[in-house]
Design a protein around this motif. Structure first.
Motif, mmCIF file in Angstrom:
data_model
loop_
_atom_site.group_PDB
_atom_site.id
_atom_site.type_symbol
_atom_site.label_atom_id
_atom_site.label_comp_id
_atom_site.label_asym_id
_atom_site.label_seq_id
_atom_site.Cartn_x
_atom_site.Cartn_y
_atom_site.Cartn_z
ATOM 1 N N GLN A 1 -38.488 13.374 31.904
ATOM 2 C CA GLN A 1 -38.998 14.786 31.441
ATOM 3 C C GLN A 1 -40.896 15.608 31.627
ATOM 4 O O GLN A 1 -40.516 16.601 32.227
ATOM 5 N N LEU B 1 -38.790 17.424 35.316
ATOM 6 C CA LEU B 1 -38.839 19.344 34.157
ATOM 7 C C LEU B 1 -39.743 18.891 33.733
ATOM 8 O O LEU B 1 -40.370 20.967 33.666
ATOM 9 N N LEU B 2 -41.369 18.611 32.984
ATOM 10 C CA LEU B 2 -41.883 19.619 32.501
ATOM 11 C C LEU B 2 -42.896 20.467 33.816
ATOM 12 O O LEU B 2 -43.246 21.161 33.360
ATOM 13 N N GLN B 3 -42.535 19.281 34.967
ATOM 14 C CA GLN B 3 -43.761 20.342 36.210
ATOM 15 C C GLN B 3 -42.884 21.373 36.829
ATOM 16 O O GLN B 3 -43.496 22.194 37.097
ATOM 17 N N SER B 4 -41.374 21.006 36.911
ATOM 18 C CA SER B 4 -40.806 22.422 37.262
ATOM 19 C C SER B 4 -40.586 23.489 36.499
ATOM 20 O O SER B 4 -40.638 25.245 37.047
ATOM 21 N N GLN B 5 -41.162 23.391 35.339
ATOM 22 C CA GLN B 5 -41.218 24.580 34.127
ATOM 23 C C GLN B 5 -42.975 24.997 33.554
ATOM 24 O O GLN B 5 -43.030 26.057 32.686
ATOM 25 N N VAL B 6 -43.285 24.753 34.183
ATOM 26 C CA VAL B 6 -45.157 24.571 34.272
ATOM 27 C C VAL B 6 -45.263 26.371 33.928
ATOM 28 O O VAL B 6 -45.871 26.957 33.426
ATOM 29 N N THR C 1 -43.421 29.174 34.108
ATOM 30 C CA THR C 1 -42.673 29.648 33.442
ATOM 31 C C THR C 1 -43.528 29.773 31.687
ATOM 32 O O THR C 1 -43.831 30.446 31.357
ATOM 33 N N TYR C 2 -44.180 28.223 31.977
ATOM 34 C CA TYR C 2 -45.124 28.116 30.210
ATOM 35 C C TYR C 2 -46.447 29.367 30.672
ATOM 36 O O TYR C 2 -46.890 29.785 29.443
#
Length: 244
Positions: free
Chosen positions: A96, A99-104, A106-107
């Motif tokens: 998790q 995945l969160l680090q890769s989508q930061v 985008t957010y």
């Protein structure tokens, strides 16, 4: 048999020496807790564990089990449950976080775009055009904050590991010998305020214990409700947020 004046002064002197020694020991403990890293946090967490598990140990003791054995049983079962939970959750949390680090990014981009749209809508309503740069400032702030968070995460986890190792050790002796320590403390109280002190001690101890258990139950209920709502909405990091 009445005590003579020299005997009374001697008893008073002994009691004062014991009280000063005890207060000095307490002051020394507070200095240790304030100066050694993570020791204060470990002790506070140990108090929380004590208030959570002490009622179970007391119940086992009342049923005829030795207090040391009851404490060992509760801690062994609790440690087994925590160990199984950590073994099951850590790999999932690692995925998790990755995945969160890769989508930061985008957010962050979505947040800045939302701010730009809100600014544009406000400008249309008031009939003025101006440039604030709020979106770029918020984006830079979020980027720096998330970068420092992920960079400091290993250090935070190592400190958390130290705390999690020390706090069960402290709480074990608090549960096993806490009543003995309390009795030793109460023996130092002068007789004319003994009953008042004893009553206050038990009331404060009971109220703090109820408060800690109620807060833990409240946190558990909020976590379950939040997880259910985020899971229904399809939020990908529901479990990570709920555990936090």
């Amino acid at each position: 048999m009445q005590t003579t004046a020299p005997q009374s002064r001697r008893l008073l002197f002994i009691q004062c020496v014991r009280l000063i020694s005890f207060l000095g020991f307490i002051a020394f403990l507070f200095i240790l807790l304030a100066t050694i890293d993570n020791l204060l946090l470990s002790f506070v967490l140990a108090l929380v564990i004590n208030y959570m598990l002490a009622p179970v140990v007391n119940s086992l003791e009342r049923s005829g089990i030795n207090r040391l054995l009851a404490t060992l049983m509760v801690f062994l079962l609790g440690g087994l449950a925590v160990g199984i939970s950590i073994t099951a959750i850590v790999p999932f949390l690692s995925r998790q976080l990755t995945l969160l680090q890769s989508q930061v990014p985008t957010y962050i981009e979505g947040t800045t775009n939302l701010i730009v749209k809100i600014e544009s809508h406000v400008q249309t309503l008031i009939g003025l055009r101006y440039k604030t740069g709020l979106s770029s400032e918020v984006g830079a702030l979020m980027f720096n904050w998330t970068r420092s968070l992920f960079e400091d995460l290993p250090t935070l986890l190592s400190k958390l590991g130290t705390t999690l190792l020390l706090s069960p050790f402290f709480s074990f002796f608090l549960i096993k010998d806490g009543r003995t320590f309390s009795k030793s403390f109460l023996r130092l109280v002068p007789k004319h305020i003994f009953e008042l002190t004893l009553n206050m001690y038990y009331q404060i101890n009971d109220q703090v214990g109820q408060f800690v258990r109620a807060r833990f139950l409240e946190a558990l209920i909020v976590a379950l409700v939040v997880w259910l709502g985020l899971w229904i909405l399809g939020f990908p990091f529901a479990t990570l947020l709920v555990l936090f």
